[in-house]
Design a protein around this motif. Sequence first.
Motif, PDB file in Angstrom:
ATOM      1  N   CYS A  81       0.854  -1.192   0.000  1.00 49.87           N
ATOM      2  CA  CYS A  81       0.000   0.000   0.000  1.00 49.87           C
ATOM      3  C   CYS A  81       0.893   1.246   0.000  1.00 49.87           C
ATOM      4  O   CYS A  81       1.762   1.379   0.854  1.00 49.87           O
ATOM      5  N   PRO A  82       0.693   2.161  -0.947  1.00 49.55           N
ATOM      6  CA  PRO A  82       1.550   3.348  -1.000  1.00 49.55           C
ATOM      7  C   PRO A  82       1.254   4.360   0.109  1.00 49.55           C
ATOM      8  O   PRO A  82       2.063   5.252   0.352  1.00 49.55           O
ATOM      9  N   HIS A  83       0.132   4.215   0.789  1.00 51.93           N
ATOM     10  CA  HIS A  83      -0.217   5.162   1.854  1.00 51.93           C
ATOM     11  C   HIS A  83       0.459   4.842   3.179  1.00 51.93           C
ATOM     12  O   HIS A  83       0.817   5.744   3.924  1.00 51.93           O
ATOM     13  N   HIS A  84       0.603   3.540   3.479  1.00 51.85           N
ATOM     14  CA  HIS A  84       1.155   3.132   4.775  1.00 51.85           C
ATOM     15  C   HIS A  84       2.390   2.243   4.657  1.00 51.85           C
ATOM     16  O   HIS A  84       2.980   1.870   5.656  1.00 51.85           O
ATOM     17  N   PRO A 119       4.865  -0.186  -5.114  1.00 56.44           N
ATOM     18  CA  PRO A 119       3.820   0.423  -4.277  1.00 56.44           C
ATOM     19  C   PRO A 119       2.589   0.633  -5.154  1.00 56.44           C
ATOM     20  O   PRO A 119       2.693   1.163  -6.259  1.00 56.44           O
ATOM     21  N   GLN A 120       1.425   0.186  -4.676  1.00 53.34           N
ATOM     22  CA  GLN A 120       0.288   0.050  -5.574  1.00 53.34           C
ATOM     23  C   GLN A 120      -1.034   0.186  -4.837  1.00 53.34           C
ATOM     24  O   GLN A 120      -1.170  -0.304  -3.726  1.00 53.34           O
ATOM     25  N   LEU A 121      -1.991   0.836  -5.449  1.00 49.20           N
ATOM     26  CA  LEU A 121      -3.369   0.812  -4.965  1.00 49.20           C
ATOM     27  C   LEU A 121      -4.064  -0.379  -5.595  1.00 49.20           C
ATOM     28  O   LEU A 121      -3.830  -0.693  -6.763  1.00 49.20           O
ATOM     29  N   HIS A 150      -5.931  -6.063   3.438  1.00 48.85           N
ATOM     30  CA  HIS A 150      -4.937  -4.994   3.530  1.00 48.85           C
ATOM     31  C   HIS A 150      -4.390  -4.882   4.948  1.00 48.85           C
ATOM     32  O   HIS A 150      -5.161  -4.738   5.902  1.00 48.85           O
ATOM     33  N   CYS A 152      -2.934  -2.428   6.309  1.00 52.44           N
ATOM     34  CA  CYS A 152      -3.243  -1.146   6.934  1.00 52.44           C
ATOM     35  C   CYS A 152      -4.634  -1.171   7.570  1.00 52.44           C
ATOM     36  O   CYS A 152      -4.828  -0.637   8.665  1.00 52.44           O
TER      37      CYS A 152
END
Length: 176
Positions: A81-84, A119-121, A150, A152
């Motif tokens: 996950c590119p956010h976390h 890193p990917q959604l 996920h 996260c």
Amino acid sequence: MSIDRERAMRAVTEFLAAMGVDPEVAELRRTPERVTDLAAGMFAQAGADPAEALGTPMEVTEDESHGQVVSVTDVSFRSICPHHLLPFEGRVDVTYAPRARLAGFSRIVKLVSSTARRPQLQERLGEQIADALVRVLDPRGVTVRIVATHGCVEALEPHGKGTQMVTVCTRGEPLN
């Protein structure tokens, strides 16, 4: 993809120190190296064109492909996950209706794997798989269904353990 290993290891060391953790304790001494190696593998396809995984397609006639639908299902993957920067993983079903070109089944698996190794959604993962198939195979239609959990969501939400996210991406004609 080239990585600056020394810089990455310094960044992990600095992150641990910034979190109030002593990076010099015995169990953490090799953590910067381990994190760097793990990230290098999980980011290995960052910047690569997913369509390259499909190689050279097989040519078929309209008569051979007419009415046919090809499905490669239950392809496992793991991404970040590119956010976390936490992993998410699951299964992908890829279905397409060929027009004049086919991809080998293992090439579809390779497409999923290589597209996930960055890193990917989850939503973009399905779009990139579908778009690569459209670009290389020019099928009548494509559907990519992804079911994933996920890290996260599981880490942030008290009831998130085992929660599945489902995305479906379609291109072209609807597939039956």
